[in-house]
Structures are given as C-alpha cells and as structure tokens.
Design a protein around this motif. Structure first.
Motif, PDB file in Angstrom:
ATOM      1  N   MET A   1       5.218  12.530 -10.866  1.00 48.86           N
ATOM      2  CA  MET A   1       5.980  11.618 -10.007  1.00 48.86           C
ATOM      3  C   MET A   1       6.447  10.432 -10.837  1.00 48.86           C
ATOM      4  O   MET A   1       5.661   9.845 -11.565  1.00 48.86           O
ATOM      5  CB  MET A   1       5.101  11.143  -8.848  1.00 48.86           C
ATOM      6  CG  MET A   1       5.820  10.242  -7.848  1.00 48.86           C
ATOM      7  SD  MET A   1       4.663   9.656  -6.572  1.00 48.86           S
ATOM      8  CE  MET A   1       4.108  11.193  -5.863  1.00 48.86           C
ATOM      9  N   SER A   3       9.132   6.761 -11.059  1.00 45.55           N
ATOM     10  CA  SER A   3       9.732   5.721 -10.240  1.00 45.55           C
ATOM     11  C   SER A   3      10.821   5.031 -11.029  1.00 45.55           C
ATOM     12  O   SER A   3      10.809   5.008 -12.249  1.00 45.55           O
ATOM     13  CB  SER A   3       8.671   4.705  -9.789  1.00 45.55           C
ATOM     14  OG  SER A   3       8.112   4.066 -10.900  1.00 45.55           O
ATOM     15  N   VAL A  57      10.215   7.930  -6.745  1.00 45.84           N
ATOM     16  CA  VAL A  57       9.877   7.032  -5.645  1.00 45.84           C
ATOM     17  C   VAL A  57      10.848   5.859  -5.644  1.00 45.84           C
ATOM     18  O   VAL A  57      10.912   5.098  -6.616  1.00 45.84           O
ATOM     19  CB  VAL A  57       8.421   6.523  -5.777  1.00 45.84           C
ATOM     20  CG1 VAL A  57       8.129   5.497  -4.681  1.00 45.84           C
ATOM     21  CG2 VAL A  57       7.440   7.684  -5.698  1.00 45.84           C
ATOM     22  N   SER A  60       7.962   2.034  -2.056  1.00 47.57           N
ATOM     23  CA  SER A  60       6.568   2.331  -1.759  1.00 47.57           C
ATOM     24  C   SER A  60       6.117   1.502  -0.561  1.00 47.57           C
ATOM     25  O   SER A  60       6.483   0.319  -0.448  1.00 47.57           O
ATOM     26  CB  SER A  60       5.674   2.019  -2.969  1.00 47.57           C
ATOM     27  OG  SER A  60       5.966   2.885  -4.047  1.00 47.57           O
ATOM     28  N   SER A 113       7.102   4.841   2.524  1.00 43.70           N
ATOM     29  CA  SER A 113       7.568   5.164   1.172  1.00 43.70           C
ATOM     30  C   SER A 113       8.752   6.117   1.257  1.00 43.70           C
ATOM     31  O   SER A 113       8.897   6.855   2.234  1.00 43.70           O
ATOM     32  CB  SER A 113       6.439   5.810   0.360  1.00 43.70           C
ATOM     33  OG  SER A 113       5.328   4.947   0.237  1.00 43.70           O
ATOM     34  N   MET A 115      11.007   8.951  -1.231  1.00 42.14           N
ATOM     35  CA  MET A 115      11.101   9.687  -2.492  1.00 42.14           C
ATOM     36  C   MET A 115      12.282  10.645  -2.440  1.00 42.14           C
ATOM     37  O   MET A 115      12.593  11.212  -1.390  1.00 42.14           O
ATOM     38  CB  MET A 115       9.808  10.467  -2.749  1.00 42.14           C
ATOM     39  CG  MET A 115       9.843  11.342  -4.002  1.00 42.14           C
ATOM     40  SD  MET A 115       8.374  12.389  -4.171  1.00 42.14           S
ATOM     41  CE  MET A 115       7.182  11.160  -4.680  1.00 42.14           C
TER      42      MET A 115
END
Length: 238
Positions: A1, A3, A57, A60, A113, A115
C-alpha cells in the motif's frame, strides 16, 4: 500500500491539452453542470490535477485536511477500518463523483479513508477556493446539498439492508444498485474483487464467493473482462 501521488497529470500532457481535458471533465461533474465557460474555467483554474496509481491512499480516517476531491477518471473506495485491519466499504466512486465534501462544511477530521482501485485522476479544490466559487455561483452549494441528501438516503438504505437482509439479499441488492446500463448491457463498471464485495455487505469472502458462483450458475450474472454483468435480475430469495 502506498500513499501520495505517483505522478501528476501534467507529467503526461501539455498545458493546453491538460486544460482542455480538465474543463471537459469538470462539465460532466453534476455539481458543476450548467456553468458557463467562464465559470467552468474559474473552477478549473483553482483545481490541482493529480493522478495516482492503484492502491494509493488519498485520505486516511482522522486526517485533518480541507479539500474537495473530484474523480475525473478511474475509481476509489471509501472505507472504515479498525486497528486489526478489518474494513467496511462505505462506497465505490467513479468519474463524475466526489469525496471530502464534509471538510468544506466543518473543520472536523476526515470521517473515512479513501484508496484508489485503479489508476485514478483527481481534481482537488481547496476549501477557501470552493467557498469563493460558491460566492459567485450559489447554485453549486445547492447541488452539493442535494448530493449530500442522496448520500444520506443511500446510507439509510445500506443500514436497512445490513439489519434486515441475509447475505444473499445484501449481495443481490449491491449488484443491482451498482449496475449501470450502457449500450443495452447492465454491468458494474468498477472492477471489484470478492473481498471488496464482502467488505461492502459485511460478510466473509468465502460466503460471497459461493453466492456469486450460484448466481453465475443460474445465469443471473456473468463475467466479461473482469466486469460483473447482470444478465437477469436476481430473485429476492435464493
């Protein structure tokens, strides 16, 4: 994952073509529809355009930021999670939809959040710029309120489904609610994994897998290039 942006829209397009594509995309966004060319350009001039890879992401839960995010291409999932990593998916959003709007109204932390589900391009408008736009075009605020009302009704429907329907009923309802008819074909435009469906209906992936297999065997759904096509309306009970 991961960001943060992997690369910006400007890395791929010339300034002129970037503006043309952005303005065309903004005109398709419901809250901006009907604006004249000058107002649409005013919106575009205030938007930062960024593109992200899959599984990035964007926001968050608990973050403090104050911008509106408009999906120009691709798709995102809006979700809640606990310390153990268990997730509940609240919504899947594609082109023409937006998120982060609550931060335009209050100063509270992000409530969920977000994504990316695939490579996605977003227009990001700050709270200050959005409030200035509303001062010139109050109709945008009215459309935003209507969008919030629709989401509140959708959440009410989802809570009702979780409380009153069995897992099969929740899966069938989800498929029907997400399906969009294009060229005579009723299909879910977003590519969803069985786990993502399970997170949306509050069930295990194994249970969802069995239900999808049964629906496919019965001829109610089929896969086409990883999309789910609703060939026939699923029965109310299985």
């Amino acid at each position: 994952m991961s960001s943060g942006p992997e690369w910006t829209f400007g890395d791929r397009l010339t300034a002129e073509s970037r503006e043309d594509e952005m303005f065309a995309a903004l005109k398709r966004i419901p809250i901006f529809q009907g604006l004249d060319e000058t107002d649409c350009q005013a919106v575009g001039s205030r938007a930062a355009i960024k593109s992200f890879r899959k599984n990035v992401v964007i926001l968050s839960e608990g973050d403090r930021s104050h911008s509106l995010y408009v999906v120009l291409s691709g798709s995102v999932r809006v979700f809640l999670s606990d310390d153990a990593g268990k997730e509940v998916v609240l919504n899947i959003q594609g082109p023409g939809e937006f998120f982060g709007e609550l931060a335009l109204i209050d100063d509270e932390p992000r409530s969920a959040s977000v994504m990316t589900l695939e490579p996605t391009t977003l227009a990001i408008i700050s709270k200050a710029d959005f409030q200035e736009l509303i001062g010139h075009q109050p109709v945008i605020a009215i459309r935003l309120l209507r969008a919030l009302s629709r989401r509140a009704r959708l959440l009410t429907t989802n809570v009702k489904s979780l409380a009153l329907l069995d897992v099969y009923g929740r899966v069938a309802k989800l498929l029907l609610n997400m399906a969009v008819e294009r060229d005579g074909v009723l299909a879910i435009p977003t590519i969803l994994s069985q786990q993502e469906i399970a997170n949306m209906v509050g069930a295990s992936r194994e249970m969802v897998s069995r239900i999808l297999k049964d629906l496919a065997s019965g001829g109610f759904i089929k896969r086409d290039r990883r999309r789910i096509i609703v060939a026939e309306r699923p029965p109310a009970r299985w």
